[in-house]
Write a protein that holds these residues in place. Structure first.
Motif: not given
Length: 172
Positions: A41-43, A63-67, A93-95, A135-141
């Motif tokens: 999934x991350x790939x 690389x999380x800066x780019x994400x 993104x979570x994966x 959950x963090x990705x959801x909140x980020x979006x």
């Protein structure tokens, strides 16, 4: 079936009458399958956006800066995304975040029933520092830069590095 439902179903099928070694083998098998699915999934993020971001998706902490930048671009259009598209992006993104954490600090995947999503627990059996990346990705979006992925990960990283036996923390 959702992307990570297979792990949840495996967990409920385990027989409590199994011998200890058989039970451990089932857990190891489930972990390997979960790692494979999570990496796959991350790939999708790496393959889909790697070229645009100069192949920066290398599972490094940097690389999380780019994400985060990628998620910022999506946040601008969050209201226009349907739920399926948003869920897919959150899972990818979570994966990726989970795999950055696991590859740099180790950990095991489990299912977190309260939010119906995976959780990565680092430090077992000595300590338990957990992250809920979906959950963090959801909140980020939804909330924009106030829910920064690098800041979130730094909190996880600091807790792991400073953890002592018996420590427990969940980073959301």
């Amino acid at each position: 079936m959702g992307i990570f439902d297979f792990f949840k179903k495996k967990e409920t099928k385990q027989n409590t009458n199994l011998k200890s070694s058989e039970s451990e083998n089932l857990v190891d098998e489930a972990q390997e399958e979960f790692i494979q699915k999570s990496t796959s999934n991350a790939e999708r993020i790496v393959d889909g956006f790697g070229e645009k971001f100069d192949d920066a998706f290398d599972y490094s902490i940097e690389s999380l800066e780019v994400l985060d930048e990628l998620l910022e671009n999506f946040a601008d259009f969050a209201e226009q995304m349907d739920e399926e598209m948003k869920s897919d992006l959150i899972a990818q993104a979570g994966s990726y975040i989970f795999e950055v954490a696991r590859r740099n600090y180790g950990g095991k995947y489990f299912w977190y029933d309260q939010l119906n999503q995976p959780i990565l627990v680092t430090g077992l059996p000595s300590f338990e520092i957990s992250i809920l990346a979906f959950e963090k990705v959801k909140l980020r979006i939804e909330n924009g830069s106030e829910d920064s992925i690098p800041y979130f990960f730094k909190g996880y990283e600091e807790r792991v590095k400073q953890a002592k036996a018996g420590d427990k923390a969940m980073i959301v």
